[in-house]
Design an enzyme around this catalytic site. Sequence first.
Site, mmCIF file in Angstrom:
data_model
loop_
_atom_site.group_PDB
_atom_site.id
_atom_site.type_symbol
_atom_site.label_atom_id
_atom_site.label_comp_id
_atom_site.label_asym_id
_atom_site.label_seq_id
_atom_site.Cartn_x
_atom_site.Cartn_y
_atom_site.Cartn_z
ATOM 1 N N GLU A 1 58.042 -5.051 41.987
ATOM 2 C CA GLU A 1 58.895 -4.590 43.079
ATOM 3 C C GLU A 1 58.781 -5.834 44.157
ATOM 4 O OE1 GLU A 1 58.089 -0.976 44.752
ATOM 5 O OE2 GLU A 1 60.083 -0.733 45.548
ATOM 6 N N LYS B 1 67.488 1.347 44.503
ATOM 7 C CA LYS B 1 66.543 2.246 44.426
ATOM 8 C C LYS B 1 67.135 3.712 45.296
ATOM 9 C CE LYS B 1 61.783 2.808 45.837
ATOM 10 N NZ LYS B 1 60.585 1.956 46.438
ATOM 11 N N CYS C 1 59.699 2.048 41.665
ATOM 12 C CA CYS C 1 58.607 2.527 42.100
ATOM 13 C C CYS C 1 58.905 3.976 42.394
ATOM 14 C CB CYS C 1 58.421 1.955 43.548
ATOM 15 S SG CYS C 1 56.715 2.041 44.011
#
Lengths: 294, 294
Positions: A43, A116, A153
Amino acid sequence: MRPLNVSLIQQSCSCNREANMAKTAGMAKKAANEGAKLVVLQELHCGLYFCQSEMTEVFDLAEPIPGTSTDFFGTLAKELHIVLVTSLFERRAPGIYHNTAVVFEQDGSIAGVYRKMHIPDDPGFYEKFYFTPGDLGFTPVRTSIGKLGILVCWDQWYPEAARLMALAGADMLIYPTAIGWDMSDDVTERKRQLEAWEIVQRGHAVANGLPVLAVNRVGFEMSDTPGASGICFWGSSFIAGPQGEMLVSGSTDQEEIVAAKIDLDRSEKVRRIWPFLRDRRIDAYDELTRRYRD
Amino acid sequence: MRPLNVSLIQQSCSCNREANMAKTAGMAKKAANEGAKLVVLQELHCGLYFCQSEMTEVFDLAEPIPGTSTDFFGTLAKELHIVLVTSLFERRAPGIYHNTAVVFEQDGSIAGVYRKMHIPDDPGFYEKFYFTPGDLGFTPVRTSIGKLGILVCWDQWYPEAARLMALAGADMLIYPTAIGWDMSDDVTERKRQLEAWEIVQRGHAVANGLPVLAVNRVGFEMSDTPGASGICFWGSSFIAGPQGEMLVSGSTDQEEIVAAKIDLDRSEKVRRIWPFLRDRRIDAYDELTRRYRD
């Protein structure tokens, strides 16, 4: 058997963006030379993890997609003839910035993006300040080597995200990550955290009968926030098979290429003996869209 | 700290129902004497796991709830002053039978029931023949020691079930189970299966910030189906904390009481540092109620 050689690039970063990108390119080249057809970066791999504090000037780091970075990584993917998963700080509009994974085809073109969806905010990880929640939903990116269920994540803690990718036909789940320890936590707490991170993602592999690829950075990064102790990123990038079985995992503190040969045919074999998708009680799942059932 | 002593009764079964129940009662008494306030029995603990073949006469084993077995276990709960989780073959109506968990209060009354929602069917586990899918949804049972998120065996592979229990305020997840090996599988496959079973449930603990209690039988049970190799139930009953951390786990082949002290206050502490429930994208989960997103 439908084998696929995949490599995760686990690295540390400095404040020197060009140096970080050059290091990434060097490691990706080595991975490709060793046979990787899919290379996954961690990331926000172009720089330090900047969410340890909230500073408006950090938004200057955001960049349009396509833009300079996508040109760089597209050229890299084409040169190495690999599918490449990257993670960039996207400037979409003034005041709208995203944490965005960009996937490149072997010819260097952009195969697709994922923004995300789940955004954390806890001490040292002030992402809600920087990242507008994604609005593209949970849709795999179709590539020449399969449909990639890219998540990023914080998404990794959410079974809903993994499931929606599986239901959309993802061939694997991929998690570029930046997670680490607050060294003021004691050793047993740090161990619990690392194991929990690993277990929850291997659990997604099991529940969905899919391989899982997680790649995390290493190295200690200081905080600009007075009194904050910084983050020691715990690496431990790993590749698990569709029963959650660990195929390979990296160290907690070394830059390395974490590589494995996965078999994309094994998912169907596993799903035939453990046909979880067949028996989902979709008549009884309505309240998953509620915040709380009170 | 809000401590609770819990015990899982991991046992083998024979075709002698009275002997099985007497053994269960003896082990429960020992657990209570050692301080257990919550005792959990394995799936269908009154007898052999009868779903290895399909035989209509097996339905004679089913019983009404309340009935003879609930009288027995209610009396036991009252005598030992424990909350007791049992797992019975329920006869609800001619042609409607369920795999039903019955929870008893410390005074012997029935606190609530859960009817297994996800029903498996694969070689050796022909449950779809015997069990009508549950129609009570995913609702915790409220007791004097907390809200129990009871789920049964095959449910343990479904993150949706765990999440719905958590969203309804469950204080813990509890999985009475009957799972084992087909010994014609090789050792590495058996290892993968056992680890997958453990990981997916510990993953529910992590994703929901809840303790998980799983109790499974031990012993080899033959099959009446010609050519079938029987099932070697793998035990390995365990108790995990709200970060998925293993607190205690049993052997693969011994009858035993698997006990731990859990702290019901730790869930909120864990959810404060990892506030997953806060960030669920309920605006983007609609398609979890679809069979497949094609």
